[in-house]
Motif scaffolding. Structure first.
Motif, short mmCIF file in Angstrom:
data_model
loop_
_atom_site.label_atom_id
_atom_site.label_comp_id
_atom_site.label_asym_id
_atom_site.label_seq_id
_atom_site.Cartn_x
_atom_site.Cartn_y
_atom_site.Cartn_z
N LEU A 178 -0.46 -0.02 -1.14
CA LEU A 178 -1.66 0.44 -0.45
C LEU A 178 -1.46 0.44 1.06
CD1 LEU A 178 -4.45 -1.28 -2.59
CD2 LEU A 178 -3.57 1.05 -2.74
N GLN A 203 -2.13 7.87 -8.19
CA GLN A 203 -2.32 6.65 -7.40
C GLN A 203 -3.48 6.80 -6.42
OE1 GLN A 203 1.33 5.15 -5.75
NE2 GLN A 203 2.55 5.93 -7.45
N THR A 204 -3.86 8.03 -6.13
CA THR A 204 -4.96 8.26 -5.21
C THR A 204 -6.28 7.75 -5.76
OG1 THR A 204 -3.78 10.21 -4.52
CG2 THR A 204 -6.00 10.01 -3.73
N TRP A 260 -6.14 4.28 -3.73
CA TRP A 260 -6.11 4.28 -2.26
C TRP A 260 -7.13 5.24 -1.66
CZ3 TRP A 260 -5.31 8.79 0.15
CH2 TRP A 260 -4.43 9.74 -0.38
N LEU A 275 1.90 5.33 1.11
CA LEU A 275 1.07 5.89 0.05
C LEU A 275 1.77 7.04 -0.65
CD1 LEU A 275 -2.43 5.99 1.80
CD2 LEU A 275 -1.52 4.24 0.26
N PRO A 307 -0.54 2.21 -8.30
CA PRO A 307 -0.11 2.46 -6.92
C PRO A 307 1.12 1.62 -6.59
CG PRO A 307 -2.46 1.97 -7.03
CD PRO A 307 -1.89 1.65 -8.37
#
Length: 519
Positions: free
Chosen positions: A61, A71-72, A75, A66, A58
């Motif tokens: 955050l 990367q989700t 987060w 975002l 990520p």
């Protein structure tokens, strides 16, 4: 990578399965038991753990910064979203238990569910939701454009959030189910610690002591979370492993339970007892020709130049060289499962360097031209291939290094007339349309407009008949391909390897990537 790369939820599934829904560009399985979330199956351990491999860390955050894609995984675990998409691409309640548009479509009212708290025990209220949305709406970043249609946000009481809109926008609900719809704590969002260790509203908290930013993220389940029973994994470890061979080795060594592997590694993984699951297209690799009006780079205003760029690429070869066969060549920005996709359009731009050179000469650029593009974490492994393909027709590329945390800002900065980007796709056609071609689209930073395209977009947004909307989407797609608005290269596929006892449930319809275990 935006491979509907990722809101991550690790929740229980149906019947006897424990499920972790990991979304690459959408949200994950929120909801309540009454809505079908289920509880941990009888006999299943609520102390189960899960270790996943992802290829990108990520960038931040901070809710306003975002980025979707892989990367989700992180987060999406620490933040709740207002809504979510289930694995059949149906919008479902999450932190907002209900929502309603006014008759004129210009007011959206959301009712929050009761009993939600932040990780420190403070209640989540409508003011927190409104404050987070307002900050995202007014802060430059990848998510700002997703809320551009919002004129104002109000919180008339603790459980009601009211969004006043500039115009009717069906895609808004989609955005509230993804990164633009996360819930943070407005009182702490501007703290420096937010980027790495935010106050969370989701089912997990970041284990600060065990987490090494950029390398390993350890997520601990919150037992005080409003829907905690739906998340049987007590601990989830997300390891950032950029190299597929290293992921392969980590799987075999038992260091991770699930990860993506190259097509060339499938037989070995199967022989070692892993189950393989292939998704043909979960993201798009696209050379975005952003400056279509020629503001910074005059040649891009000429359609012949944009067509020449499209003809410079041997897309089939790119899939083999760059993705080792885990992908599919395309000239379309819309996903192959959505209504906009048209297989007939794939023949529009054949690999033809000689023809491309002729088009450039006809446009007045016989000697080519120079272009500077951002060198980001997404483009790094593709840069030599792009440089060579464009160089072969006379377009000289200079790559300007951009720090990972600034990748999204570089795309939206209007500093670069062209850039390489990977965006998640999974049947959310209106979302793909807005990202690429709306006036405030993240991948349309210069706000390029064409009267015919604008009319089609306006028409499809107002269309309630699915069949008629599908035809309009196809016309929009055809316009984009015919006029070479971008130079899409290939769909990025993935092959998930899961160890014995874990099953991959993703069906490719949405960005949901779900795992179950029967242990």
């Amino acid at each position: 990578m935006d491979t509907r790369m990722t809101r991550s939820r690790f929740r229980s599934g149906i019947a006897t399965a424990l499920t972790a829904a990991v979304l690459f560009t959408s949200t994950a399985c929120g909801g309540t038991e009454q809505e079908g979330a289920g509880t941990a199956p009888s006999g299943a351990s609520s102390n189960a753990t899960l270790a996943l491999a992802m290829t990108a860390a990520p960038a931040s955050l901070d809710p306003a910064q975002l980025q979707e894609g892989e990367q989700t995984y992180v987060w999406g675990s620490v933040f709740d979203t207002l809504l979510y998409f289930d694995n059949d691409a149906k919008l479902q309640p999450n932190a907002a238990e209900s929502w309603k548009f006014s008759d004129d479509g210009l007011t959206l009212s959301l009712t929050l569910r009761e009993g939600m708290t932040f990780s420190n025990g403070d209640a989540v209220t409508a003011k927190d939701v409104a404050g987070t949305l307002e900050r995202t709406r007014t802060t430059p970043g990848q998510q700002q454009g997703k809320l551009a249609v919002v004129a104002s946000i109000e919180a008339p009481d603790d459980r009601t959030v009211v969004l006043k809109l500039k115009q009717s926008e069906p895609a808004l609900l989609t955005n509230l189910a993804l990164a633009a719809g996360v819930i943070g704590d407005p009182a702490t969002l501007n703290d420096k610690t937010t980027a790495l260790d935010p106050k969370t509203s989701g089912p997990y908290t970041l284990d600060k002591a065990a987490t090494v930013a950029g390398t390993t993220y350890v997520l601990n389940r919150r037992d005080d979370y409003w829907n905690a029973k739906a998340y049987p994994f007590k601990k989830v470890t997300v390891r950032v492993i950029q190299d597929r061979t290293a992921i392969f080795n980590a799987l075999q060594a038992g260091e991770v339970d699930a990860g993506t592997v190259d097509a060339t590694q499938v037989q070995q993984m199967e022989a070692a007892g892993f189950k393989m699951n292939k998704v043909e297209a979960q993201a798009l690799a696209n050379l975005v020709l952003a400056d279509r009006d020629g503001t910074l780079l005059k040649p891009l205003a000429d359609e012949r130049v944009r067509k020449a760029i499209n003809m410079a690429f041997d897309r089939e070869k790119l899939v083999q060289l760059a993705m080792r066969g885990s992908g599919k060549a395309t000239v379309q920005v819309f996903g192959p499962r959505g209504p906009a996709y048209d297989a007939a359009l794939e023949a529009s731009y054949k690999f033809d360097p000689a023809g491309a050179k002729k088009l450039l000469a006809d446009a007045g650029y016989a000697n080519g031209f120079d272009v500077t593009m951002p060198a980001t974490v997404l483009s790094k492994s593709f840069e030599p291939l792009i440089t060579q393909a464009l160089g072969d027709i006379g377009i000289r590329v200079n790559w300007e290094p951009v720090p990972p945390q600034n990748a999204a800002a570089a795309v939206s900065s209007k500093k670069f007339p062209m850039f390489f980007f990977m965006d998640g796709i999974a049947g959310l056609t209106h979302r793909e349309l807005d990202n690429n071609f709306s006036a405030n689209g993240f991948l349309n930073p210069f706000g390029s407009k064409y009267p015919e395209l604008t009319d089609l977009i306006t028409e499809v947004r107002a269309e309630t008949d699915e069949a008629k909307a599908a035809e309009l989407y196809k016309k929009i797609n055809a316009f984009a391909v015919e006029h070479a608005l971008d130079a899409p290269l290939f769909y990025i596929g993935s092959t998930w390897a899961t160890k014995s006892g874990i099953e991959y449930l993703g069906n490719g319809k949405t960005h949901v990537r779900a795992f179950t275990t029967t242990k």
